[in-house]
Design an enzyme around this catalytic site. Structure first.
Site, PDB file in Angstrom:
ATOM      1  N   ARG A 177       0.809  -1.220   0.000  1.00 46.61           N
ATOM      2  CA  ARG A 177       0.000   0.000   0.000  1.00 46.61           C
ATOM      3  C   ARG A 177       0.841   1.269   0.000  1.00 46.61           C
ATOM      4  NH1 ARG A 177      -2.100  -4.189   2.376  1.00 46.61           N
ATOM      5  NH2 ARG A 177      -4.337  -4.632   2.240  1.00 46.61           N
ATOM      6  N   HIS A 192      -0.972  -2.575  -4.525  1.00 48.25           N
ATOM      7  CA  HIS A 192      -0.366  -3.443  -5.539  1.00 48.25           C
ATOM      8  C   HIS A 192      -0.320  -2.829  -6.932  1.00 48.25           C
ATOM      9  CE1 HIS A 192       0.174  -6.403  -2.579  1.00 48.25           C
ATOM     10  NE2 HIS A 192      -0.900  -7.132  -2.740  1.00 48.25           N
ATOM     11  N   HIS A 214       3.561 -12.698  -5.712  1.00 48.94           N
ATOM     12  CA  HIS A 214       2.484 -13.012  -4.767  1.00 48.94           C
ATOM     13  C   HIS A 214       2.097 -14.492  -4.849  1.00 48.94           C
ATOM     14  CE1 HIS A 214      -0.575 -12.152  -1.921  1.00 48.94           C
ATOM     15  NE2 HIS A 214      -0.714 -10.856  -2.225  1.00 48.94           N
ATOM     16  N   ASP A 250      -1.239 -10.537   8.355  1.00 46.03           N
ATOM     17  CA  ASP A 250      -1.092  -9.686   7.169  1.00 46.03           C
ATOM     18  C   ASP A 250      -0.120  -8.593   7.581  1.00 46.03           C
ATOM     19  OD1 ASP A 250      -1.336  -8.356   4.785  1.00 46.03           O
ATOM     20  OD2 ASP A 250      -3.527  -8.193   4.834  1.00 46.03           O
ATOM     21  N   GLU A 294       5.965 -12.413   0.848  1.00 46.48           N
ATOM     22  CA  GLU A 294       6.167 -11.426  -0.209  1.00 46.48           C
ATOM     23  C   GLU A 294       7.406 -10.587   0.112  1.00 46.48           C
ATOM     24  OE1 GLU A 294       2.264  -9.394  -0.901  1.00 46.48           O
ATOM     25  OE2 GLU A 294       1.618 -10.895   0.572  1.00 46.48           O
TER      26      GLU A 294
END
Length: 348
Positions: A86, A111, A184, A248, A312
Site C-alpha cells: 500500500r 499493488h 504473490h 497480514d 512477499e
C-alpha cells in the site's frame, strides 16, 4: 533440464498468452504464464514419493480472467508492480512533484493500482534450455497508473537441480519513479491442502512494521518479542494467531541491506517438505490469505481463508512516503536489481 512453451489459445490486447514449463533433472516442474508472470504450478516430490503441487491456482488459464475471481481478486501467483502493498492515500512526491494514484484499497493504493503488472502480457525475450530459464519483459509507459517514467522490467525465472526457483529482477527508467516489486505466490505444503495453521514457520526478522487500520505502514518499527508476531524460532503458524484475522504483516529482516539471506523457513509434517525463501530485499510480508474466497481452483477445489501462506519479499511498504526507510525511488542513472529464491527440500 528443459523449457517448453505452449500457447493457451488466448490473446489479451492482441498479445498471445503462453504457458512456459521449466523442468529440472529431478522432475521438479514449474509452470508460468507470461500473463502477469503467474506461477501456476510448482510441483515437487514430497517425503511419500508423491509429486505435489505447492501453490494455489487454476487448472485452466481462462479462470484467471473470470469476473467472479477478479471481484475479490487475490493476485494468485502473480508479479506485483509498480509498487507492492500500500501507498498511503495513493500519493507520493518525487523531486517536488506530487503524483496521485488510483485509490483502489480504501483511501490507499494497493499493488500498483487498478491494473498492475499482474494483469499485463509480458514478452518472452530469452529462453535457455540448458539452465532451465526464461526471461520475461514488460515496458510500462510513462503515466501508466499515473506513475512517472518509462520503466522496463526484466524478470528471469530459473529452476535449478537443487529445487530452487530463482526470480531475478532488473529494471530501468528514463525518469525518477517509485518502484517496489514482489511476487504473490500462495503456498500450501500439505498434500491435501487446507488450513495452514499447522505449518511451522520461522521468519528471520526481529521487528515488524506498524500498520494503520487499513494495513498501511506508518513508519514505526516494533520488536516482535513478546507478541504473536514473534516467529524468530520455528512455531506453528496458528499457535498464537487470532484465528479470525490470521497474519497480514511486514517484517524487517535482520540483515545487511542488499545481501542475499534467508528470510523465512516453512515446514509441513505430512508432506515432509520445507520451503526456504531467500532474498536481497529488506522486508518479508506474511499473509495467511484471510480474504481468499475462490471457487473451482485446481481439481475443482474451493479455496477459503487461511488455505495458504504468502512470503512477499519487497522493500518497506509505503516507503516512498517515509524518508527514514530505504529508498524506493529509481533514477535514470540507476539499475533496480532484486533476487528472491524459493528453495524446496525434504525436512531433515
Amino acid at each position: 533440464m528443459s523449457v517448453q512453451q505452449t500457447s493457451t489459445g488466448k490473446f489479451i490486447d492482441g498479445e498471445e498468452v503462453i504457458a512456459i514449463e521449466l523442468t529440472n533433472s529431478k522432475g521438479t516442474y514449474v509452470k508460468i504464464f507470461n500473463y502477469g508472470a503467474i506461477i501456476n504450478k510448482f510441483i515437487v516430490q514430497n517425503a511419500r514419493g508423491e509429486m505435489q503441487d505447492i501453490v494455489l491456482g487454476f487448472d485452466d488459464f481462462e479462470q484467471y480472467l473470470n469476473p467472479e475471481y477478479l471481484k475479490n481478486y487475490p493476485y494468485f501467483g502473480a508479479i506485483i508492480g509498480r509498487y507492492a502493498n500500500r501507498i498511503k492515500n495513493g500519493t507520493f512526491a518525487i523531486d517536488g512533484k506530487t503524483y496521485q494514484l488510483a485509490q483502489n484499497n480504501g483511501a490507499d493504493t494497493l499493488h500498483g493500482g487498478v491494473v498492475g503488472f499482474d494483469r499485463k502480457v509480458w514478452d518472452i525475450v530469452e529462453v535457455d534450455n540448458e539452465k532451465s530459464t526464461v526471461t520475461l519483459e514488460y515496458e510500462s509507459e510513462d503515466g501508466e497508473e499515473n506513475f512517472p517514467g518509462n520503466l522496463v522490467i526484466d524478470l528471469t525465472f530459473e529452476l535449478t537441480d537443487n529445487d530452487e526457483l530463482i526470480l531475478s529482477y532488473e529494471a530501468e527508467t528514463d525518469k525518477a519513479t517509485a518502484i517496489n516489486l514482489t511476487h504473490h505466490g500462495y503456498f500450501n505444503l500439505a498434500p491435501g491442502g487446507g488450513n495452514v495453521k499447522n505449518h511451522q514457520l520461522q521468519i528471520f526478522g526481529s521487528n515488524y512494521l506498524e500498520q494503520d487500520e487499513n494495513y498501511c505502514v506508518t513508519g514505526k518499527l516494533i520488536p516482535v518479542t513478546g507478541t504473536a508476531l514473534d516467529f524468530t524460532e520455528l512455531k506453528e503458524i496458528g499457535r498464537d494467531w487470532d484465528e479470525t484475522e490470521g497474519y497480514d504483516q511486514s517484517f524487517v529482516l535482520d540483515k545487511t541491506y542488499g545481501d542475499l539471506t534467508l528470510a523465512s523457513k516453512t515446514t509441513e509434517a505430512e508432506s515432509g517438505l520445507t520451503l526456504n525463501v531467500y532474498t536481497t530485499e529488506p522486508v518479508a510480508h506474511l499473509y495467511t490469505a484471510k480474504y481468499v474466497d475462490v471457487k473451482n481452483g485446481k481439481g475443482g477445489k474451493d479455496y477459503v481463508g487461511y488455505d495458504a501462506f504468502c512470503i512477499e519479499t519487497q522493500h518497506h511498504p509505503n516507503g516512498i512516503n517515509i524518508p527514514e526507510f530505504p529508498t524506493t525511488v529509481l533514477k535514470p542513472e540507476d539499475l533496480y536489481i532484486q533476487t528472491t529464491i524459493y528453495k524446496v527440500s525434504l525436512t531433515k
